[in-house]
Design an enzyme around this catalytic site. Structure first.
Site, PDB file in Angstrom:
ATOM      1  N   ASP A 447       0.882  -1.296   0.262  1.00 28.68           N
ATOM      2  CA  ASP A 447      -0.021  -0.180  -0.238  1.00 28.68           C
ATOM      3  C   ASP A 447       0.677   1.285   0.158  1.00 28.68           C
ATOM      4  OD1 ASP A 447      -2.153   1.789   0.143  1.00 28.68           O
ATOM      5  OD2 ASP A 447      -2.217   1.044   2.318  1.00 28.68           O
ATOM      6  N   GLU A 450       2.220   5.162  -3.899  1.00 27.58           N
ATOM      7  CA  GLU A 450       2.621   6.191  -4.772  1.00 27.58           C
ATOM      8  C   GLU A 450       3.861   7.128  -5.250  1.00 27.58           C
ATOM      9  OE1 GLU A 450      -0.209   5.650  -2.593  1.00 27.58           O
ATOM     10  OE2 GLU A 450      -0.724   4.998  -4.006  1.00 27.58           O
ATOM     11  N   ASP A 525      -8.896   3.194  -2.632  1.00 31.10           N
ATOM     12  CA  ASP A 525      -9.910   3.758  -1.090  1.00 31.10           C
ATOM     13  C   ASP A 525     -11.393   4.660  -2.637  1.00 31.10           C
ATOM     14  OD1 ASP A 525      -7.838   2.826  -0.012  1.00 31.10           O
ATOM     15  OD2 ASP A 525      -7.303   4.786   1.153  1.00 31.10           O
TER      16      ASP A 525
HETATM   17  O1  MIG Z   1      -3.689   6.129   4.942  1.00 29.60           O
HETATM   18  O2  MIG Z   1      -3.594   0.962   5.352  1.00 29.60           O
HETATM   19  O3  MIG Z   1      -6.413   2.051   0.143  1.00 29.60           O
HETATM   20  O4  MIG Z   1      -6.577  -0.325   1.817  1.00 29.60           O
HETATM   21  O5  MIG Z   1      -6.805   0.090   4.589  1.00 29.60           O
HETATM   22  C1  MIG Z   1      -4.358   4.813   5.299  1.00 29.60           C
HETATM   23  C2  MIG Z   1      -4.710   1.495   5.695  1.00 29.60           C
HETATM   24  C3  MIG Z   1      -3.818   3.485   4.312  1.00 29.60           C
HETATM   25  C4  MIG Z   1      -5.152   2.553   2.141  1.00 29.60           C
HETATM   26  C5  MIG Z   1      -5.181   1.812   1.829  1.00 29.60           C
HETATM   27  C6  MIG Z   1      -6.529   0.398   2.348  1.00 29.60           C
HETATM   28  C7  MIG Z   1      -5.949   0.762   3.955  1.00 29.60           C
HETATM   29  C8  MIG Z   1      -5.450   1.839   4.649  1.00 29.60           C
HETATM   30  N1  MIG Z   1      -4.155   2.625   3.953  1.00 29.60           N
END
Ligand code: MIG
Length: 824
Positions: A447, A450, A525
């Protein structure tokens, strides 16, 4: 502070919008003054010292590489490209006073010398497929500097193409947009965009590859440039398509079809074929931010099992770690991760852990708890955090131009990022996954790559961050969009090294082209709204058309409060998506299948069970995607590109060539229109037959998602199960849907589902065909191909529809040999 941020944001947005309108401030490339041929390349030397190189890679693939205002550099590499050696194709070079022509057996590139314009034509008919509208462009005088992310990093380059009056556009990977990109304008700059809605652009990924389709014939363009890039499909002009980037080479690949499937195959050859993930990754998955402690994870598993709901995977979100430190376990919440994995394993459930790229910035501190001897991932971390220590010591973290560590803020607070362009750093990062695999974790979820930075999501705070980048020491302007690709590569290669007998399973949020070699993906998200749900279909199909077959979205939506109806309709799409995972934000209302009462739960159960029955079919289709680049979850245009009725159809999809699905995307709706393309179709639920090329109105109560099977196919089904491997796949039912002539066929793919042995041919293809004969209805099982041995099991054949043999059943014992049975 807020206002200032808002203002800057508006300035950037406005400038980008202005750019979308206006590329007229750019200079044109000069005319060709000479050219040379070397191998399969022709290099054009231009009056303004620009150089353009056309390289014939295959009969249907030509690369165009241009350096504007200067000679082409020697160095030529890309993180996206999987293959640079091609069988030299047959081609011809010819010259005329005002032009140069490169012709393969399929396509020709006609280069006019002055002005320099490239026209791709059909090699036989000489019909134009795609033509430059203007000579290539570049920002020689710095006209666009004000809007560039980092003017020092490069100059703006752009290509303009003629827009066909009836030309349609597909691709560009993950975009919060409809299927047909005609009249759209897009930017690629990997961005963390929680709660995005249709039109939000850019979002997480950059896949600068698109397909153009006109009069049923398709071509593709892959603009392999990782700088912030722009694609404009006639958004501001009736006549022009253009694409460009804020630096780098004007480097694109031109693919000629005319079939979209053929282009996708070539694109996969060029940027990589998706390896097969473990079969269980096609199982149902459950997540939320976050299940903890371990007891709660076990409770989720128990609920699934007690309620007879299928489940293969539970995800651990960021709270399993010790203070968000990646590669650690929180000792209060997860004192014994091995035992947890074992307990879940007994119930057929695998664990996937999230891993963010941010490594907590933590210079050693003498006041903390001293780590006891034992694996570092289980230690207290407060005095010294082994991942930070090792990375710092080895010099693997990103630095700014002035040599200082780059310190963004993410979940652990101040953090550092790894320079994944360093091969040793990738190796180190990959090996760190031992901290999960040693306890039985089965997959990794990447995650925030980016990369997201709470200090500043635009990337400005990172603009002077330098990456090694094959010794180029390039900055963020070039590297942002490939950060996730390199992280996923480190992860994939690490898992493959640590567990060579297992297929890696990686999920990523951000990406660049080529990601399919290392990772599957999900669409980040989303919202728990009907609008967000409706985006599932164009997003999944588009991502599939952009080289990533393993797609999915948080079932039920991530942000906001859902309800039973929305959740059911969401499962009615995702039960056929490769990635089927229910997930929810930290403060969101609970959303597991049972949370809205038994009525909804029962419908969800029906679809999850059906997914598991269809696994042999889903897996066969996934293997096709691996082998051919043609995705599992398809827009109708992919299967019916001659049919203009499919060109902007984005509320229906197909699974492979076989199943057509028309989900309900509005609350309260209990019927809908469905377009059936040419051919014979069977209603999946009633077996009622329809002649295609028509739009029909069908009933769609909440219990039913309209599904149709194409006449001429055979759909294999396994017994229902609650996880992959729960039961032997014994009794495979082959459901036969005869075409107008009464025939049907299929090829079932099977392998061990877990090891990479399939890459060495340990697999099996079972070809089955059915046809009416003088004595009845004949079903032939061809001699089995491949060395994978599933053991003896029963096959059952059921003829569907109103044909004379409909409802007839026959069985045989599959022993690997050819069989022919006749249903009288
Ligand atoms: O700033 O890890 O897209 O699936 O639950 C949020 C917490 C960070 C974004 C992900 C989401 C995940 C969440 N993350």
């Amino acid at each position: 502070m807020r206002n200032v941020a808002g203002l800057t944001c508006c300035l950037i947005v406005c400038a980008v919008a202005a750019l979308a309108q206006d590329i007229s401030r750019l200079e044109h490339i000069g005319p060709v003054i000479s050219f040379t041929r070397t191998g399969n390349s022709v290099t054009l030397n231009c009056q303004d010292r620009s150089q353009v190189q056309l390289t014939v890679l295959a009969a249907d693939l030509i690369r165009v590489r241009a350096s504007l205002g200067r000679a082409l550099p020697q160095k030529d590499y890309s993180w996206a490209i999987a293959r640079d050696q091609w069988e030299p194709p047959r081609w011809n070079l010819s010259e005329a006073p005002d032009s140069i022509l490169l012709a393969t057996d399929e396509v020709e590139a006609l280069v006019s010398r002055s002005p320099l314009l490239i026209t791709f034509r059909h090699a036989q008919s000489h019909e134009v497929i795609n033509a430059d509208e203007q000579p290539m462009m570049y920002d020689a005088r710095g006209a666009l500097q004000g809007i560039m992310f980092d003017p020092q990093a490069g100059i703006f380059v752009a290509v303009a193409k003629k827009l066909g009056f009836d030309e349609h556009f597909y691709g560009l990977g993950e975009k919060a947009a409809r299927l047909d990109k005609r009249r759209g304008s897009f930017v690629n700059w990997n961005s963390d965009t929680p709660g995005y809605t249709e039109g939000k652009d850019p979002i997480y990924q950059t896949i600068p590859f698109y397909l153009g389709l006109e009069r049923g014939a398709a071509y593709g363009i892959f603009f392999d440039n990782s700088y912030r890039s722009y694609f404009n499909f006639g958004n501001s002009s009736q006549e022009r398509v253009w694409f460009g980037a804020e630096g780098g080479e004007l480097n694109y690949y031109f693919f000629y079809g005319p079939s979209i499937k053929k282009i996708l195959g070539r694109y996969a050859d060029l940027t990589g074929h998706m390896p097969l993930p473990p079969l269980w990754s096609l199982g149902n998955q459950q997540s939320r931010w976050s299940y903890y402690p371990d007891k709660m994870v076990e409770q989720v598993a128990r609920e699934y099992r007690q309620r007879d709901l299928p489940l293969d995977v539970i995800h651990l979100d960021i709270d399993y770690m010790e203070g968000y430190r990646v590669f650690t376990w929180n000792k209060n919440r997860f004192p014994n991760p091995r035992e947890l994995a074992q307990n879940l394993g007994k119930q057929g459930i695998k664990l996937v852990t999230i891993v963010d790229p941010g490594v907590k910035y933590q210079p050693s501190n003498s006041n903390g708890t001293i780590a006891s001897t034992g694996p570092p991932e289980l230690g207290p971390q407060d005095r010294s955090y082994y991942v930070f220590e090792q990375g710092k010591e080895k010099g693997y973290f990103q630095r700014r131009k002035n040599g200082e560590l780059f310190i963004p803020k993410v979940w652990p607070g101040e953090s550092v990022f790894v320079d994944f362009s360093l091969p040793e750093a990738r190796r180190w990062w990959g090996d760190l996954h031992r901290a999960y695999l040693d306890y039985g974790v089965a997959g990794i979820w990447n995650d925030m790559n980016e990369p997201s930075d709470f200090v500043d999501q635009s990337g400005k705070n990172q603009s002077d961050v330098v990456s090694y980048d094959e010794g180029e020491k390039s900055t963020h302007a070039k590297n942002r969009n490939i950060f996730a690709l390199l992280e996923a590569r480190a992860t994939y290669e690490g898992l493959a090294r640590l567990q060579p007998e297992r297929r890696p399973y990686v999920i990523t949020r951000a990406a660049y082209a080529g990601i399919q070699r290392y990772s599957t993906m999900w669409t980040g998200d989303t919202n728990s709204t009907w609008e967000s749900l409706a985006l599932n279909i164009p997003m999944f199909t588009t991502i599939g058309l952009s080289g990533q077959p393993f797609v999915g979205s948080d079932v039920g939506g991530f942000v906001g409060r859902g309800n039973g109806e929305l959740l059911v309709r969401s499962y009615q799409i995702s039960f056929l998506a490769p990635f089927c995972r229910n997930h929810k934000e930290i403060n969101g209302y609970d959303q597991e299948p049972w949370r809205f009462g038994r009525y909804y739960e029962a419908i969800i159960r029906k679809y999850l069970k059906l997914r598991y029955e269809l696994l042999p079919f889903l897996y066969t289709t996934l293997e096709e995607a691996h082998r051919t680049g043609v995705p599992v979850f398809r827009p109708l245009v992919l299967n019916y590109q001659e049919d203009a009725n499919t060109y902007n159809l984005d509320d229906q999809f197909m699974l492979g060539n076989e199943l057509l699905v028309a989900p309900v995307l509005r609350p309260g709706a209990t019927e809908r229109l469905v377009y059936l393309p040419k051919g014979l179709w069977y209603d999946y639920w009633t077996n009622r037959k329809y002649e295609g090329e028509t739009t029909i109105r069908v009933e769609a109560p909440l219990e039913t998602v309209p599904m149709f099977v194409r006449g001429g196919v055979i759909i294999p089904k396994a017994p229902a199960m609650n996880y992959v491997g729960e039961k032997a796949v014994d009794l495979i039912t082959f459901n036969i849907y005869p075409d107008a002539k009464g025939t049907a066929s299929t090829m079932l793919y099977e392998d061990d589902g877990i090891s990479p042995a399939y890459t060495e041919g340990v697999l099996r293809r079972t070809t089955i065909s059915a046809t009416p004969s003088a004595t009845g209805y004949s079903v032939t099982v061809a001699e089995l191909k491949g060395s994978y041995k599933p053991g003896s099991r029963k096959f059952e054949f059921v003829v569907k529809g109103g044909a004379s043999h409909a409802g007839k059943v026959a069985t045989l014992t599959d022993d690997g040999r050819a069989h022919r049975i006749t249903i009288p």
